[in-house]
Design an enzyme around this catalytic site. Structure first.
Site, PDB file in Angstrom:
ATOM      1  N   ALA A  92       0.813  -1.215   0.000  1.00  0.00           N
ATOM      2  CA  ALA A  92       0.000   0.000   0.000  1.00  0.00           C
ATOM      3  C   ALA A  92       0.845   1.263   0.000  1.00  0.00           C
ATOM      4  CB  ALA A  92      -0.927   0.006   1.210  1.00  0.00           C
ATOM      5  N   LYS A  93       2.152   1.127   0.271  1.00  0.00           N
ATOM      6  CA  LYS A  93       3.110   2.234   0.219  1.00  0.00           C
ATOM      7  C   LYS A  93       2.615   3.455   0.994  1.00  0.00           C
ATOM      8  CE  LYS A  93       5.076   0.578  -4.113  1.00  0.00           C
ATOM      9  NZ  LYS A  93       4.137  -0.544  -4.335  1.00  0.00           N
ATOM     10  N   ARG A  94       2.267   3.227   2.250  1.00  0.00           N
ATOM     11  CA  ARG A  94       1.825   4.307   3.106  1.00  0.00           C
ATOM     12  C   ARG A  94       3.023   5.028   3.716  1.00  0.00           C
ATOM     13  NH1 ARG A  94      -2.440   2.953   0.647  1.00  0.00           N
ATOM     14  NH2 ARG A  94      -4.453   2.940   1.672  1.00  0.00           N
TER      15      ARG A  94
END
Length: 274
Positions: A92-94
């Site tokens: 999700a590359k938060r």
């Protein structure tokens, strides 16, 4: 899953394989409806077909978020298809300020019960720490990615003569050890793996870019492995969309087995030394 459990899974299946569930609804086989229902049926069939060979699954959340509430429901149900002894990654590359990160952590580690989450490190320690507070959950920091744009920032030379991605590897080890943190290193960057292993000798590396993107599997394993195995090698499209016909699950099974066979010999030599 903790460090030892991941290591044992790799040993048991003789595999580094992580299947990327980048289930693009527009690319589903002709026999399935191109909607959330079709995506869920597709995921179930792919998981059943590849489970003998995969030790991890990575859900790229963009393909699910694009469908709104239905997509989130597909993620929840897909996770239910996965047994406890496989590693579940939310790609999700938060990464945001602390209070926001706490809620992202809750979303992916409590509500959706993933084992790991990919994180962009460039807002620094306070944006990453909330994810590290969960027991037996993992942060997977972006280090050196497989896209061509990685040259724009990750390969910048700093005043201390390190590349920016090297600084990320070193600085982040002050926040957590190899039992809480992994790194994303793209397979198309295989020439960098020896140096990365010097900087992070014990960490697991999540490696996208093998298969359709053309990463060199042999070099990744040769220079990226460590005493625990140390790699989760992601393959997505080459497995998911091996066929557009009714035999898509059978073809996915064959491609997963193909990749596992490539990994098996190298793994045997790793664990014979330990």
């Amino acid at each position: 899953m903790n460090y030892k459990q991941i290591q044992k899974a790799i040993q048991a299946k003789k595999s580094f394989l992580c299947v990327g569930l980048d289930s693009d609804v527009n690319k589903l086989p002709a026999s399935l409806p191109k909607n959330a229902t079709g995506m869920l049926a597709f995921n179930k069939a792919i998981i059943e077909a590849t489970l003998p060979f995969a030790i991890a699954y990575k859900i790229n959340t963009a393909f699910y978020e694009a469908l709104g509430a239905e997509g989130w429901e597909v993620m929840e149900k897909t996770l239910e298809f996965l047994p406890k002894d496989v590693f579940k990654i939310a790609d999700a590359k938060r990464g945001d300020i602390g209070n926001t990160s706490k809620l992202y952590a809750k979303a992916f580690f409590e509500t959706l019960a993933f084992d790991a989450l990919t994180i962009a490190p460039y807002m620094g320690e306070d944006s990453v720490k909330p994810f590290l507070e969960y027991e037996n959950k993992w942060v997977i920091l972006l280090a050196l990615t497989s896209n061509t744009g990685s040259q724009d920032f990750e390969m910048l030379k700093l005043s201390n003569e390190r590349y920016l991605y090297e600084e990320v590897l070193l600085k982040s080890q002050e926040w957590a050890n190899h039992e809480k943190m992994m790194y994303v290193v793209g397979a198309t960057q295989s020439e960098k793996f020896q140096e990365i292993r010097k900087l992070a000798p014990h960490h697991f590396l999540l490696v996208p870019g093998v298969g359709t993107q053309g990463g060199n599997l042999e070099q990744v394993i040769e220079y990226g492995k460590n005493e625990a195995g140390g790699l989760l090698i992601n393959v997505s499209r080459d497995i998911l969309f091996a066929s557009q016909a009714n035999d898509f699950a059978e073809k996915a099974n064959q491609r997963a087995e193909f990749w596992q066979k490539q990994m098996r010999e190298k793994l045997t030599s790793v664990f014979q030394k330990n």
